[in-house]
Design a protein around this motif. Structure first.
Motif, PDB file in Angstrom:
ATOM      1  N   THR A  11       0.838  -1.201   0.000  1.00  0.00           N
ATOM      2  CA  THR A  11       0.000   0.000   0.000  1.00  0.00           C
ATOM      3  C   THR A  11       0.872   1.250   0.000  1.00  0.00           C
ATOM      4  O   THR A  11       0.613   2.206  -0.740  1.00  0.00           O
ATOM      5  N   HIS A  16      -6.628   3.698   1.089  1.00  0.00           N
ATOM      6  CA  HIS A  16      -7.352   3.065   2.191  1.00  0.00           C
ATOM      7  C   HIS A  16      -7.548   1.593   1.846  1.00  0.00           C
ATOM      8  O   HIS A  16      -8.233   1.262   0.886  1.00  0.00           O
ATOM      9  N   TRP A  48      -4.844   2.341   6.432  1.00  0.00           N
ATOM     10  CA  TRP A  48      -4.495   3.074   5.224  1.00  0.00           C
ATOM     11  C   TRP A  48      -3.043   3.512   5.312  1.00  0.00           C
ATOM     12  O   TRP A  48      -2.432   3.478   6.375  1.00  0.00           O
TER      13      TRP A  48
END
Length: 132
Positions: free
Chosen positions: A84, A119, A125
């Motif tokens: 991420t 997110h 997130w």
């Protein structure tokens, strides 16, 4: 500092390398809600941070390069874990390149910075913040 945020999403597939990722080492899907926040010290001559329509369009264009893709098969990401955090940096850098090319209008040249937040869920997130 003034800011505006635009939002979109992507759906990708990927896998990770390394024991730290446990079962996520296997191929799996992910859906990310993506926020791009543009910042500037002073409003431009139109009293805005940046044209929201152009910011939305350009975020969508950047995300279309990733959406519905298996990132394990993307040459740009060979040998990398598409975490991420890593994807937030990739998206921010691609948006920054569009700002510098003028795709968000001449007024966007006065932007001071950009933050991209992905997110993973309602409880997790990651973000990447960069100067422009």
């Amino acid at each position: 500092m003034f800011s505006i945020t635009v939002r979109d999403h992507i759906m990708i597939a990927h896998s990770f390398h390394g024991e730290v990722f446990g079962p996520a080492q296997r191929l799996h899907g992910a859906t990310f809600l993506v926020d791009a926040t543009f910042r500037r010290e002073e409003l431009d001559e139109d009293d805005i941070v940046v044209d929201i329509g152009l910011a939305t369009r350009e975020l969508g264009a950047v995300l279309s390069e990733l959406n519905y893709r298996n990132l394990d098969n993307e040459p740009d990401f060979a040998g990398r874990n598409t975490s991420t955090e890593f994807l937030a940096e990739v998206i921010a850098d691609r948006l920054a390149a569009r700002v510098h090319r003028g795709a968000l209008g001449e007024g966007a040249r006065g932007l001071a910075g950009l933050t991209v937040t992905l997110h993973e869920s309602h409880v997790a997130w990651a973000s990447y913040e960069r100067a422009l």
